[in-house]
Write an enzyme that holds these catalytic residues in place. Sequence first.
Site, PDB file in Angstrom:
ATOM      1  N   GLU A  98      -6.945  10.976   2.544  1.00  0.00           N
ATOM      2  CA  GLU A  98      -5.770  11.350   3.340  1.00  0.00           C
ATOM      3  C   GLU A  98      -6.086  12.523   4.249  1.00  0.00           C
ATOM      4  O   GLU A  98      -6.809  13.443   3.855  1.00  0.00           O
ATOM      5  CB  GLU A  98      -4.621  11.776   2.419  1.00  0.00           C
ATOM      6  CG  GLU A  98      -3.753  10.670   1.897  1.00  0.00           C
ATOM      7  CD  GLU A  98      -2.555  11.253   1.152  1.00  0.00           C
ATOM      8  OE1 GLU A  98      -1.416  10.983   1.559  1.00  0.00           O
ATOM      9  OE2 GLU A  98      -2.775  11.979   0.173  1.00  0.00           O
ATOM     10  N   ASP A 103      -3.557   7.549   5.759  1.00  0.00           N
ATOM     11  CA  ASP A 103      -3.758   7.308   4.322  1.00  0.00           C
ATOM     12  C   ASP A 103      -4.540   6.005   4.165  1.00  0.00           C
ATOM     13  O   ASP A 103      -4.068   4.944   4.581  1.00  0.00           O
ATOM     14  CB  ASP A 103      -2.388   7.205   3.639  1.00  0.00           C
ATOM     15  CG  ASP A 103      -2.498   7.049   2.127  1.00  0.00           C
ATOM     16  OD1 ASP A 103      -3.631   7.064   1.606  1.00  0.00           O
ATOM     17  OD2 ASP A 103      -1.448   6.903   1.477  1.00  0.00           O
TER      18      ASP A 103
END
Length: 439
Positions: free
Chosen positions: A124, A28
């Site tokens: 992500e 992330d």
Amino acid sequence: MERASHKERQAETARDAGWSGPAIGLLDLDAFFASVEQLDHPEWRGRPVIVGGSPERRGVVSTASYEARRLGVHSAMPSWQAVRLCPNAIWTRGNFPRYRELSRKVMSRIADETPLVEQVSIDEAFFDITPGRFSNENPLDICLRLQRRVDELGISCSIGLGVNKTVAKIASERRKPHGLSVVLPGSEKDFLAPLSVRSMSGIGSSSERRLAKMGIHTLAELAAADEERLSLAFGVTGPRLRLRASGAERNAIRSLAEPEEAKSVSNERTFARDLRTREELEAAIDHVGAVVGSRLRKRSLRGRRVTLKLRLDLDHGRSAQRHLSHPTDDEHVFCALAKELLDGIWAEGQGVRLVGVGLAEFGEEESCQLELFSDVTAREAQGEARARRDLRELSIVADQVRERFGSTALGWGRDLRLGGLGSDTPALNGAGVPGGGTP
């Protein structure tokens, strides 16, 4: 220094214990849009930066730097509220070609480690680094190398590592920014047990309230819940929630070459002032529907279930659905049905701040059986079909013009009727992977 020591301790523990079984990571990018802006504008480093739309046009925050987050600013917050919390912030609408460029570089670095990379948004991606599948290296060492390679780009990432997607996702949130959280195989149940149900993706405020009424507040309680009771409350999703909460879920990671099959295609737009007339609302439906049609055609999809979504204010919204007789990718067809749905969820003069249109239940277009009609009716039906084909062909030409010369190269009269009413919040769903989240 503390984070480095924590990572070193994790690495030593993982090496001593070894890794047995699946190893799924979630990378992330930290405050991605704002971090890119600080990278490209060195004078902004250390200062609160907000990427989003303006308060005057009902904008919302797309993402905020950690300097702004410390003052309470967060993604999806109304811009007027962010201004109050952080009056000295630097505001920008963003540079999406630049964000996409850096996102591609990050995904390329993950793909250097494993071909099983599943990008879920512009910032992500899940990845499978199970030992013995493509490498015998310890998964934690691979994650440490990935973090260093992202650092070289001038931005940072946080990584969660576990035996499945649920564990990896939750772990990635534990030590941000620039964190690395590892849940060793066999410890996932203990890791999940004390956490709130809301910490698990897929459980929003509505589901949290429904679970609370059932006496379920933690993932341990969800894992121990009666499966039949969950099925009654949540349908087929109920048992899956229970499985994920127990840590027993097992996932297959799709490669970048295997994009996720779309379940729906939609678009919505917030307006700087409320729309109150049917003419304005129908123009808005046509406007957002044209974007849906373009996306459907680009992905060779046709849908049957039409959804119209209206938001009356920040806390109240309404939606309605109806099925078409056959799948289509033509906005002239599904927008006509969306306009009919207005009567059930809106009254003349009622203010509407957001309009959304979506299509789902994809399939192949069916042919019409004109033999069932009389000669006159058949001729009329054929004429209508020709008119629909002509309009669809016009839409395809418009798609091609915008693809070549940009999204603003061609507009319709309905867009002129809306004037400058649109919010200036950046369109995140145009910035990365379809269906992606907010950085």
